[in-house]
Write a protein that holds these residues in place. Structure first.
Motif, PDB file in Angstrom:
ATOM      1  N   GLY A  18      10.890  -2.345  11.766  1.00  0.00           N
ATOM      2  CA  GLY A  18      10.233  -3.550  11.264  1.00  0.00           C
ATOM      3  C   GLY A  18      11.114  -4.428  10.395  1.00  0.00           C
ATOM      4  N   PRO A  19      10.583  -5.600  10.022  1.00  0.00           N
ATOM      5  CA  PRO A  19      11.337  -6.562   9.209  1.00  0.00           C
ATOM      6  C   PRO A  19      11.399  -6.134   7.736  1.00  0.00           C
ATOM      7  N   PRO A  20      12.530  -6.370   7.068  1.00  0.00           N
ATOM      8  CA  PRO A  20      12.666  -6.036   5.644  1.00  0.00           C
ATOM      9  C   PRO A  20      12.118  -7.168   4.759  1.00  0.00           C
ATOM     10  N   PRO A  21      11.892  -6.899   3.474  1.00  0.00           N
ATOM     11  CA  PRO A  21      11.425  -7.949   2.559  1.00  0.00           C
ATOM     12  C   PRO A  21      12.537  -8.931   2.183  1.00  0.00           C
ATOM     13  N   CYS A  22      12.124 -10.098   1.677  1.00  0.00           N
ATOM     14  CA  CYS A  22      13.074 -11.129   1.242  1.00  0.00           C
ATOM     15  C   CYS A  22      12.947 -11.368  -0.254  1.00  0.00           C
ATOM     16  N   GLY A  23      13.932 -12.066  -0.798  1.00  0.00           N
ATOM     17  CA  GLY A  23      13.947 -12.282  -2.253  1.00  0.00           C
ATOM     18  C   GLY A  23      14.075 -13.739  -2.658  1.00  0.00           C
ATOM     19  N   ASP A  24      13.537 -14.658  -1.856  1.00  0.00           N
ATOM     20  CA  ASP A  24      13.657 -16.081  -2.195  1.00  0.00           C
ATOM     21  C   ASP A  24      12.542 -16.530  -3.136  1.00  0.00           C
ATOM     22  N   VAL A  25      12.504 -17.817  -3.455  1.00  0.00           N
ATOM     23  CA  VAL A  25      11.520 -18.300  -4.435  1.00  0.00           C
ATOM     24  C   VAL A  25      10.093 -18.145  -3.931  1.00  0.00           C
ATOM     25  N   GLU A  26       9.928 -18.157  -2.638  1.00  0.00           N
ATOM     26  CA  GLU A  26       8.579 -17.958  -2.086  1.00  0.00           C
ATOM     27  C   GLU A  26       8.327 -16.488  -1.742  1.00  0.00           C
ATOM     28  N   GLN A  27       9.067 -15.657  -2.455  1.00  0.00           N
ATOM     29  CA  GLN A  27       9.072 -14.220  -2.151  1.00  0.00           C
ATOM     30  C   GLN A  27       7.680 -13.600  -1.978  1.00  0.00           C
ATOM     31  N   GLU A  28       6.796 -13.856  -2.936  1.00  0.00           N
ATOM     32  CA  GLU A  28       5.487 -13.194  -2.891  1.00  0.00           C
ATOM     33  C   GLU A  28       4.733 -13.539  -1.612  1.00  0.00           C
ATOM     34  N   GLN A  29       4.693 -14.853  -1.338  1.00  0.00           N
ATOM     35  CA  GLN A  29       3.939 -15.305  -0.170  1.00  0.00           C
ATOM     36  C   GLN A  29       4.595 -14.817   1.131  1.00  0.00           C
ATOM     37  N   ARG A  30       5.937 -14.975   1.193  1.00  0.00           N
ATOM     38  CA  ARG A  30       6.627 -14.575   2.413  1.00  0.00           C
ATOM     39  C   ARG A  30       6.498 -13.070   2.655  1.00  0.00           C
ATOM     40  N   ASN A  31       6.621 -12.312   1.582  1.00  0.00           N
ATOM     41  CA  ASN A  31       6.566 -10.864   1.764  1.00  0.00           C
ATOM     42  C   ASN A  31       5.172 -10.376   2.165  1.00  0.00           C
ATOM     43  N   GLN A  32       4.146 -11.118   1.752  1.00  0.00           N
ATOM     44  CA  GLN A  32       2.805 -10.781   2.245  1.00  0.00           C
ATOM     45  C   GLN A  32       2.720 -10.985   3.759  1.00  0.00           C
ATOM     46  N   ILE A  33       3.327 -12.090   4.208  1.00  0.00           N
ATOM     47  CA  ILE A  33       3.335 -12.369   5.656  1.00  0.00           C
ATOM     48  C   ILE A  33       4.135 -11.289   6.399  1.00  0.00           C
ATOM     49  N   ILE A  34       5.287 -10.919   5.834  1.00  0.00           N
ATOM     50  CA  ILE A  34       6.133  -9.901   6.486  1.00  0.00           C
ATOM     51  C   ILE A  34       5.417  -8.544   6.513  1.00  0.00           C
ATOM     52  N   ALA A  35       4.747  -8.213   5.417  1.00  0.00           N
ATOM     53  CA  ALA A  35       4.007  -6.931   5.366  1.00  0.00           C
ATOM     54  C   ALA A  35       2.919  -6.894   6.444  1.00  0.00           C
ATOM     55  N   ASN A  36       2.248  -8.004   6.611  1.00  0.00           N
ATOM     56  CA  ASN A  36       1.199  -8.087   7.637  1.00  0.00           C
ATOM     57  C   ASN A  36       1.807  -7.956   9.036  1.00  0.00           C
ATOM     58  N   LEU A  37       2.940  -8.634   9.231  1.00  0.00           N
ATOM     59  CA  LEU A  37       3.643  -8.565  10.513  1.00  0.00           C
ATOM     60  C   LEU A  37       4.038  -7.122  10.823  1.00  0.00           C
ATOM     61  N   SER A  38       4.520  -6.425   9.814  1.00  0.00           N
ATOM     62  CA  SER A  38       4.948  -5.045   9.994  1.00  0.00           C
ATOM     63  C   SER A  38       3.766  -4.172  10.447  1.00  0.00           C
ATOM     64  N   GLN A  39       2.597  -4.445   9.905  1.00  0.00           N
ATOM     65  CA  GLN A  39       1.397  -3.690  10.322  1.00  0.00           C
ATOM     66  C   GLN A  39       1.016  -4.007  11.772  1.00  0.00           C
ATOM     67  N   GLN A  40       1.166  -5.282  12.127  1.00  0.00           N
ATOM     68  CA  GLN A  40       0.870  -5.685  13.513  1.00  0.00           C
ATOM     69  C   GLN A  40       1.831  -4.996  14.484  1.00  0.00           C
ATOM     70  N   PHE A  41       3.123  -4.960  14.107  1.00  0.00           N
ATOM     71  CA  PHE A  41       4.128  -4.297  14.955  1.00  0.00           C
ATOM     72  C   PHE A  41       3.794  -2.813  15.115  1.00  0.00           C
TER      73      PHE A  41
END
Lengths: 208, 208
Positions: free
Chosen positions: B126-149
């Motif tokens: 699966g995709p790893p987390p990111c550390g940019d300024v929109e980190q919280e929002q993006r990482n929520q999306i990535i976490a959801n994607l990881s569950q879908q995968f």
């Protein structure tokens, strides 16, 4: 001035060719291509490294695939460069099986390089020597191929590096190849190949 | 018996995905993919390593290119395997630019994986987390994607590794990403990613 010094130049490089570009046999999984990228990065360049070496590749198939794979990775808006290195398969194992003779190799090489230089800064690095039982005969063919490549590159004004002449006198390269699968060395052999590239004007001109 | 012990198993692995597969940002030019190959080689396997990670790759384009590039490198007569890892671009930067929404990502992923398993042993990471300024929002999306995968892989009986849940709690991964370009770590971050893969049953099942 100090700001300029801190700026990092971003470059993306595709290395295209056969198993020696892939780094086959290297237990450190860098080959000569990964090692020269480490060296360039240490000089302050931010390098994206695309290794497009494919085992058993000959110029016939490289001619067909290189542009699609490279242009996908090097879109116009970024600083993309291409390093080609092939020839051993054309001269031996794979090429013989596929009926590739010298005139075809020359034609394929001229076609690949003249197309590539229309799109990207291009370097060409020649084929290294092998250490199998037919070593003498095969290496004569590779040495001749390397000379032919030099002529094509001079004609097209593309920097060419003859690694054969250096590595054929290297005890490390041939000893590792013989002890491994007769063609591919291990880490020390690839490190030696990398050193030859790193000291070459053609490569250095990209990082100055 | 002793002869069997001396035999080395030859495996060729294509790693297919985006910049995190490429190892972008790693000054050692190994990424997590090179590191897991070094580890497998040390266990007595002869690995040919093909890195097919492309920066800014989304599932839309990966779906179109993966088979051509992989089948060129893994002909039927050799023991070829494929590891996929993508999703961050679909969830953010590149995907947004290209209008890729979750339903399309899910459809692309199901299509890629169900086709791939017809030809090769396949793993999905699966995709790893990111550390940019929109980190919280993006990482929520990535976490959801990881569950879908994970759901798609369960459905297709393909081993799936959720690296997000581990790396989001890693100070090394996020600290290096933040200090670098907000997305890609340096050597220590990729080493941590590699450790997660190396300890995973899915990966280990290929080397036993």
């Amino acid at each position: 001035m100090s700001r300029q010094k801190l700026e990092t130049k971003e470059i993306r490089i595709c290395f295209v060719g056969e198993s020696f570009v892939n780094g086959t046999g290297d237990p450190e999984f860098l080959g000569w291509t990964g090692r020269v990228c480490i060296n360039a990065q240490q000089k302050g360049y931010e390098i994206t490294y695309y290794n497009l070496g494919v085992r058993a590749e000959t110029s016939r198939y490289l001619k067909q695939r290189w542009f699609q794979e490279v242009s996908y990775r090097l879109p116009q808006e970024i600083d993309g460069r291409v390093v080609f290195s092939f020839g051993v398969n054309d001269s031996g194992w794979a090429g013989k099986k596929q009926g590739i003779e010298l005139p075809e190799t020359i034609e394929n090489t001229r076609s690949i390089l003249s197309e590539a230089k229309q799109f990207y800064p291009v370097l060409m690095i020649g084929p290294p020597p092998c250490g199998d039982v037919e070593q003498e005969q095969r290496n004569q063919i590779i040495a001749n191929l390397s000379q032919q490549f030099a002529l094509i590159c001079r004609e097209l004004d593309i920097p060419y590096l003859d690694v054969f002449s250096t590595l054929v006198n290297s005890s490390v390269w041939l000893a590792e190849a013989k002890a491994n699968d007769k063609a591919h060395p291990r880490a020390a052999g690839y490190a030696e190949f990398a050193t030859v590239v790193q000291n070459w004007d053609g490569w250095l001109s990209w990082f100055s």
